[in-house]
Write an enzyme that holds these catalytic residues in place. Structure first.
Site, PDB file in Angstrom:
ATOM      1  N   ASP A   1     -13.386  -6.166   1.084  1.00 15.10           N
ATOM      2  CA  ASP A   1     -12.051  -5.657   1.353  1.00 15.10           C
ATOM      3  C   ASP A   1     -11.404  -6.537   2.403  1.00 15.10           C
ATOM      4  O   ASP A   1     -12.054  -6.951   3.356  1.00 15.10           O
ATOM      5  CB  ASP A   1     -12.148  -4.219   1.882  1.00 15.10           C
ATOM      6  CG  ASP A   1     -12.150  -3.233   0.740  1.00 15.10           C
ATOM      7  OD1 ASP A   1     -11.489  -3.524  -0.268  1.00 15.10           O
ATOM      8  OD2 ASP A   1     -12.828  -2.196   0.862  1.00 15.10           O
TER       9      ASP A   1
ATOM     10  N   PHE B   1       8.120   7.627  10.480  1.00 14.85           N
ATOM     11  CA  PHE B   1       7.962   7.007   9.162  1.00 14.85           C
ATOM     12  C   PHE B   1       7.709   8.079   8.120  1.00 14.85           C
ATOM     13  O   PHE B   1       6.957   9.023   8.343  1.00 14.85           O
ATOM     14  CB  PHE B   1       6.749   6.069   9.238  1.00 14.85           C
ATOM     15  CG  PHE B   1       6.433   5.391   7.952  1.00 14.85           C
ATOM     16  CD1 PHE B   1       7.028   4.163   7.634  1.00 14.85           C
ATOM     17  CD2 PHE B   1       5.533   5.950   7.043  1.00 14.85           C
ATOM     18  CE1 PHE B   1       6.728   3.523   6.459  1.00 14.85           C
ATOM     19  CE2 PHE B   1       5.243   5.310   5.846  1.00 14.85           C
ATOM     20  CZ  PHE B   1       5.847   4.088   5.568  1.00 14.85           C
TER      21      PHE B   1
ATOM     22  N   GLN C   1       9.083   8.570   1.881  1.00 14.66           N
ATOM     23  CA  GLN C   1      10.330   8.420   1.132  1.00 14.66           C
ATOM     24  C   GLN C   1      11.182   7.300   1.721  1.00 14.66           C
ATOM     25  O   GLN C   1      11.615   6.402   1.011  1.00 14.66           O
ATOM     26  CB  GLN C   1      11.136   9.725   1.140  1.00 14.66           C
ATOM     27  CG  GLN C   1      10.616  10.777   0.170  1.00 14.66           C
ATOM     28  CD  GLN C   1       9.383  11.457   0.729  1.00 14.66           C
ATOM     29  OE1 GLN C   1       9.302  11.715   1.936  1.00 14.66           O
ATOM     30  NE2 GLN C   1       8.407  11.727  -0.140  1.00 14.66           N
TER      31      GLN C   1
ATOM     32  N   LYS D   1      13.562   0.204  11.454  1.00 20.17           N
ATOM     33  CA  LYS D   1      12.774  -0.944  11.005  1.00 20.17           C
ATOM     34  C   LYS D   1      11.896  -0.474   9.844  1.00 20.17           C
ATOM     35  O   LYS D   1      11.503   0.706   9.789  1.00 20.17           O
ATOM     36  CB  LYS D   1      11.919  -1.513  12.141  1.00 20.17           C
ATOM     37  CG  LYS D   1      10.791  -0.597  12.628  1.00 20.17           C
ATOM     38  CD  LYS D   1      10.003  -1.317  13.689  1.00 20.17           C
ATOM     39  CE  LYS D   1       8.669  -0.728  14.067  1.00 20.17           C
ATOM     40  NZ  LYS D   1       8.379   0.635  14.047  1.00 20.17           N
TER      41      LYS D   1
ATOM     42  N   ASP E   1     -13.387   4.528  -4.515  1.00 25.99           N
ATOM     43  CA  ASP E   1     -14.309   3.401  -4.582  1.00 25.99           C
ATOM     44  C   ASP E   1     -15.579   3.754  -5.355  1.00 25.99           C
ATOM     45  O   ASP E   1     -16.339   2.873  -5.735  1.00 25.99           O
ATOM     46  CB  ASP E   1     -14.738   2.974  -3.169  1.00 25.99           C
ATOM     47  CG  ASP E   1     -13.659   2.165  -2.470  1.00 25.99           C
ATOM     48  OD1 ASP E   1     -12.879   1.505  -3.193  1.00 25.99           O
ATOM     49  OD2 ASP E   1     -13.601   2.208  -1.233  1.00 25.99           O
TER      50      ASP E   1
END
Lengths: 567, 694
Positions: B306, B376, B379, B394, B534
């Site tokens: 990863d 944050f 949407q 931002k 995973d």
């Protein structure tokens, strides 16, 4: 040892090396079923034979079917050969009126020719009719050689094919090996030998009057054709009892060179077939290099021992090497070289009496055979034999690079190791156990010609030669007794089929595996390192097994000789 | 790897009990697992019986026979001792694990009400039961958090004392029985029955109780058994050869030759090597569910890693402020810093840090500014701040552009903005593309509907990781970076980190298909993962390392669990796997190469009575036939003890390419194996003849 001697050895090696690539390329095309020039001539015959056998070149076999076909074919060949000998008195082409061959001898001889051994407990000219020699022996000389080639090709397919089920078709491989490889080469060689003075006739033995006026019967027959295949197919069974030492079988140095080269030609080229089929010719060269290292080591020791001769004789004021039992027309170097070649390649033809070699000179043929006929080896048999050692070497040392051992992208796992161990185990089983029994059996010991370690070597050599399917005799041992006929026959069967079955099982197991692509972590098997490793494993695993036996045979004899004692 | 867990090989606490165990392991049932040592034990027993018979009937040379018998038994005992020492190290670890597994009480819940529970013994819990675990409680069994958040002390299994957070949903929902909840409460659905919990399995693994022979070990055992058979033939035929020569060889001498020839060295150390391999992993805080997985780790061809946390530091960091034309860097930095003041994400904090370092903009207090933080959301995909009628945002470039489009539509009367914005938008887009191409993440900043510029968030590739990948390449292992980034960004980071390949915009599906593709090419694939999504890939991979912090599903699917949850450990795991295989190969080679010297010691001695000429083979110049045979068998026994440390530590792996590695090892263990016994046997001969033992 003379410069002339070394030049002869190098010429021989050079010719064999030059043949490897062209012959290997041609054989690869043949076994892949590609068209060659000869397809025009043999194509119809080939297809006819498949139709007759109820198979087709498109039909592929699982390894068990392949093995069953092979065993069935060899059993049929054995029975045919056995009854031909027993009934030869009543059959045609018998101008010398030979009677039925006794059952034990017939058993021994039939096994001997079916297993590509050609151990001969009989004198050809005094025992076998032309029919037996031609329809029996010569036919088996072809098909037993072709059988070995078929197995080798099947094993190669195990490496070259991936995630597959089948390893080829036995009948197709057998037919192609015979029709496209052995037969045409033999036709050419027969003509060469006839040109060089080898008889080729169906007429009766020649009556001659000697200078003293005595009557002498000179044995002749279809010799040239049998010589061609006996060398090319590494059979080794001579038309005459004296084998390649007989002037009618091997008239001069040129015929000798042809014979030596033809013993090695197909076996050496097989390493190239292997390389081509697995897609990397260097892999083939690495195997050939290993064979070459072991071969040259043997040649050097044997030539040195014979050229040095016997210090006890030197003490009597007679200089020179050991010429006892050697033909003057070949001399020391060609006799020593021939002995190394014929025992390295499982041929068994002899142009000198190995029993007359010095102790160390006679040690080399013994070791060559005890390693399992893997130095060039019998046609096909040498390759599948050495691949058994490759499996072991890769498994032992391959772990040292920190990966599950792989060879040519195929993982070497429990099944392969098990089968390779079985194949390697059967030789000491047959060679040592029968020797151990024979040396304490009064009847068996009575057959030896010399006492002490030399007599021991004679018995050890016989079982070694039989189990290794070599067929050469040390000489000295009277092998035509019920005990030796039967036990040598069993040793030959063990040495042949207990290697073939595991080899085919490995082919069957490998063919189903995926091919892992090579990476920087993969053990490189086309390098000098690999050659050294493989040679080491062959000498230690193959050689150490026989150390005690060799110690009380040729080694003690040699040491005794240096101390002034002979046997 | 924590140093405190390292146990020295020469620890008396392990060595002393191991001596007792060496005798206990003489039990034929235990010996039968190891064909070579079983054979040695059988011939030792037979020789002992013969010796006793001779002692009663008054045979000659009894002192010599007695010493041979003693050393034969020592050979077996030394092999048992090696195994006991290897097991001892695991046992010590199991012991400390057991201490943590105290008898627990569980609060079994009947319904959804967390107030009504019955206290039952932890061992009576069944899979599917739901229990309540509160602060101070020990979690009774393995399970999955279905409600609540708690900090848990997992020191019992990881040795790490800092508590970890376990919460329902997401990828941190697995809890392990035996660990302790420090604060809050959680509702746990039990996933493992008593006796089969993670700790139980761990104990069984480190103790070696469940040790199954691995495929390679089985194959090696077949080879060793085969070689033993070959030497049975080689020695069993000798009496008849001797009798042909008119001599006789005592059974005890034949037995001595046989035991020295068969591969006792590797036979004795084989299981110790396997146990030590598992043990090394445990000391790296990795639990392998089977030895097969450890072996497979050595064979790995492709490593899926990863990006985040393995190749790059977990978080992106602000590296540069790139304003549009007409805006100063200072202005952009100021706005970006304001927008990030309340943003607790690492990215947000890194913007504040960069603004301070580069432009000296100090942190300001949100409250005094009378500012409103806009968090944050999935949407809006933006965060920011509203203060004094002004708003700063931002976020992802496309999200910000869409936001600006919307606000321009509102302020449609303003022609200046109209004429100005599309051009700026194009400029922003151009800057963003450039950043993405370089492997970064662009973050657009807008103040009151006016685009100011872009913050360049950079993925920081871990120090030294490039060298690790180069090393892996030399080992023949291909590395593939897995990332959710777009292909352009992924390519840039892949180039910087030096991985061989990358999978961009990875989903569980294309991860799985990548693994299948590699496997179809015959390659072995290793990966690590933690999330439930995973699990299919972990199960498909040949070596799947699940992070201990991961979900139960992931832990079940993998065949190894990393207790430290450190994905870079895959590299060490591969090395340990390789070491395991190499150690086996090296000792096998050594063992077989030893035979040459032993032949030269014993054969001349054996036949000396009737073939004195063979004395010439006594190239070591051993004193008497008895001393020669005795020296060989003593050497054969002592070499086992001498090699125990090597078999436990393992042969060192060096990423120098297979060819170089092989020649190096062949030189040490092949050539060394040829030479060492010549020296060793000679030295022992000198000692025992000086002592007058033979």
């Amino acid at each position: 040892m003379t410069p002339n001697g070394w030049i002869q050895i190098l010429i021989f090696c050079g010719i064999v090396l030059l043949l490897v690539k062209p012959l290997g390329g041609y054989m690869t095309r043949v076994f892949n079923g590609e068209r060659t020039l000869l397809s025009l001539i043999f194509g119809p015959a080939e297809r006819g034979l498949y139709a007759l056998a109820g198979t087709s070149e498109r039909e592929d076999q699982h390894w068990t079917t392949y093995a069953f076909s092979l065993l069935f074919f060899n059993l049929a060949g054995f029975l045919l050969l056995y009854f031909l000998q027993r009934l030869q008195g009543a059959l045609p082409f018998n101008p010398a009126d030979m009677g039925a061959v006794p059952p034990e001898l017939a058993f021994n001889t039939a096994v001997s020719f079916v297993t590509n051994t050609n151990w001969q407990n009989y004198g050809g000219e005094s025992t076998m009719s032309y029919l037996v020699q031609m329809a029996g022996f010569t036919v088996q000389n072809f098909v037993s050689a072709a059988t070995g080639m078929a197995i080798a090709v099947a094993l190669i397919r195990g490496f070259s094919r991936a995630s597959a089920k089948s390893i080829g078709n036995f009948w197709v491989d057998l037919t192609r090996a015979t029709l496209y490889i052995l037969l045409p080469m033999c036709v050419v060689l027969t003509l060469v030998y006839v040109y060089l003075g080898v008889p080729q006739t169906l007429g009766a033995y020649v009556e001659a009057t000697t200078l003293e006026g005595a009557k002498q019967t000179i044995a002749v027959g279809p010799v040239a054709s049998q010589i061609a295949i006996k060398m090319l197919g590494t059979n080794g069974g001579g038309f005459f009892n004296a084998n390649a030492a007989h002037p009618f079988e091997n008239p001069d140095a040129i015929s000798n060179l042809f014979q030596m080269v033809s013993i090695f030609a197909i076996g050496a080229a097989f390493t190239n077939v292997f390389g081509r089929m697995v897609g990397n010719q260097r892999q083939g060269w690495a195997i050939l290099a290993t064979m070459g290292v072991l071969f040259m080591a043997g040649v050097v020791v044997c030539y040195w021992a014979e050229a040095s001769g016997n210090p006890l004789i030197h003490a009597l004021g007679i200089e020179g090497g050991n010429m006892e039992g050697k033909e003057v027309r070949f001399g020391i170097v060609l006799s020593a070289l021939f002995a190394a070649i014929t025992t390295a390649a499982s041929c068994g033809a002899v142009n000198a009496m190995h029993d007359s070699f010095t102790a160390l000179g006679g040690l080399i043929p013994l070791i060559n055979m005890e390693l399992g006929e893997i130095i060039i080896g019998g046609v096909g048999a040498g390759l599948y034999g050495i691949l058994m050692f490759v499996v072991l070497a890769i498994f032992v040392a391959g772990l040292m690079v920190g990966r599950t051992p792989e060879y040519l992208g195929k993982k070497i796992e429990a099944k392969e190791v098990k089968m390779a161990v079985l194949a390697v185990l059967c030789l000491p089983l047959a060679m040592l156990v029968f020797t151990a029994i024979s040396v304490v059996l009064p009847d068996a010991v009575a057959s030896i010609a010399n006492p002490g370690p030399r007599g021991f070597s004679e018995i050890l050599y016989a079982y070694t030669s039989a189990a290794a399917n070599n067929g050469s005799a040390f000489g000295g041992l009277t092998g035509n007794t019920p005990w030796y006929n039967i036990t040598l026959g069993i040793a030959m069967l063990m040495g042949r089929f207990l290697v073939i079955i595991p080899a085919l099982a490995i082919a069957g197991s490998l063919v189903a595996k995926k091919t892992v692509p090579a990476s920087a972590g993969t053990f490189p098997t086309d390098s000098g390192l690999f050659v050294g490793l493989l040679s080491g494993v062959i000498l230690i695993v193959g050689g150490l097994t026989f150390f005690p036996a060799l110690a009380v045979g040729p080694i003690v004899e040699h040491l005794a000789m240096t101390l002034g004692q002979t046997f | 790897m924590s140093q405190s867990k390292t146990t020295s090989i020469m620890d008396a606490r392990i060595l002393l009990p191991a001596i007792g165990d060496a005798f206990r392991k003489l039990d034929p049932r235990a010996l039968a697992r190891n064909p070579v040592m079983f054979v040695v034990a059988v011939v030792s027993a037979l020789t002992t019986i013969l010796f006793i018979r001779d002692a009663i009937t008054g045979g000659d040379n009894l002192g010599f026979s007695f010493q041979i018998v003693i050393w034969l038994w020592f050979t077996v005992l030394f092999a048992n001792f090696a195994e006991a020492v290897a097991e001892g190290r695991g046992k010590a670890q199991a012991e400390s694990l057991r201490r943590t597994r105290t008898e627990t009480q569980a609060k079994l819940l009947k319904g959804d009400d967390i107030k009504s529970f019955a206290v039952v013994p932890g061992t009576s819990l069944k899979v599917g039961d739901v229990v309540l675990v509160e602060a101070g409680d020990i979690i009774p069994s393995d399970g999955e958090v279905i409600e609540g958040v708690a900090s848990v002390n997992e020191a019992a299994i990881t040795g790490e004392s800092a508590p970890v957070i376990r919460e329902s949903g997401g990828d941190r929902s697995a809890v392990t029985g035996g660990t302790q909840v420090l604060s809050d409460w959680i509702r746990v659905r039990i996933t493992a029955a008593a006796g089969s919990t993670f700790i139980d399995r761990m104990i069984a693994l480190v103790e070696g109780a469940e040790r199954q022979k691995t495929p390679n070990e089985i194959a090696l055992n077949i080879l060793l058994a085969g070689m033993t058979l070959i030497f049975v033939l080689a020695t069993a035929t000798i009496p008849s050869f001797a009798s042909y020569a008119g001599g006789y060889i005592p059974i005890v001498v034949l037995v001595a030759l046989f035991v020295t020839l068969i591969p006792t060295t590797i036979g004795a150390l084989l299981s110790a090597i396997g146990i030590a391999g598992m043990d090394r992993l445990v000391r790296f805080n990795v639990l392998a569910m089977s030895g097969r997985a450890v072996e497979a780790a050595g064979d790995v061809d492709t490593l899926l890693l990863d990006k985040t946390g393995t190749i790059t530091l977990g978080n992106r960091q602000a590296a540069e402020f790139k304003p549009v034309r007409g805006v100063s860097e200072q202005e952009l930095a100021d706005a970006a810093q304001l927008a990030s003041l309340a943003d607790e994400t690492p990215e947000g904090r890194s913007i504040v840090v960069l603004a301070k370092e580069k432009y000296g903009i100090r942190a300001r207090d949100m409250a005094s500014l009378n500012a409103q933080f806009v968090p944050f959301t999935a949407q809006s995909r933006m965060s920011g701040i509203d203060l004094d009628g002004s708003s700063i945002r931002k976020g992802a470039v496309d999200a910000v552009l869409r936001y600006v489009d919307g606000s321009t539509a509102v302020a449609s009367g303003n022609t200046a903005v109209m004429s100005y914005q599309p051009q700026t938008a194009r400029e922003i887009q151009a800057i963003a593309d450039e950043i993405a191409k370089a492997g970064g993440t662009p973050l657009a900043v807008v103040k009151d509907g006016k685009l100011l510029g872009v913050v360049y968030l950079k993925d920081i590739v871990k120090g030294g990781i490039r060298e690790r990948f180069a090393e892996l390449r030399r080992m023949g292992i291909r590395t593939v970076m897995i990332t959710g980034d777009n292909p352009m960004t992924a390519a840039a980071i892949a180039a910087e980190a030096g991985v061989d390949d990358f999978l961009a915009q990875a989903t569980p599906e294309n991860k799985l298909s990548l693994i299948r593709e590699e496997q179809a090419k015959g390659k072995l694939v290793a990966m690590c993962g933690d999330g439930t999504n995973d699990a299919p890939a972990l199960a498909q991979a040949d070596v799947g390392v699940a992070m201990n912090t991961g979900t139960v599903a992931a832990r079940e699917a993998g065949n190894m669990v990393d207790l430290d949850s450190d994905p870079t450990k895959l590299i060490e795991i591969v090395e340990i796997g390789k070491q395991l295989l190499m150690t086996r190969g090296a000792l096998t080679t050594f063992s077989i190469a030893n035979d040459v010297a032993k032949y030269f010691a014993i054969i001349p001695a054996m036949f000396l009575a009737f073939y004195p000429q063979l004395g010439a083979l006594n190239i070591m110049g051993l004193k008497t036939p008895e001393s020669a045979i005795l020296s060989a068998i003593i050497f054969n026994a002592l070499i086992i003890v001498a090699l125990i440390p090597l078999s436990l530590k393992g042969v060192k792996y060096r990423p120098i390419g297979a060819g170089a590695l092989l020649s190096r090892n062949l030189l040490i263990y092949g050539l060394g194996g040829l030479i060492v016994p010549f020296i060793g046997i000679k030295a022992i001969d000198v000692i025992i003849t000086t002592l007058g033992l033979a």
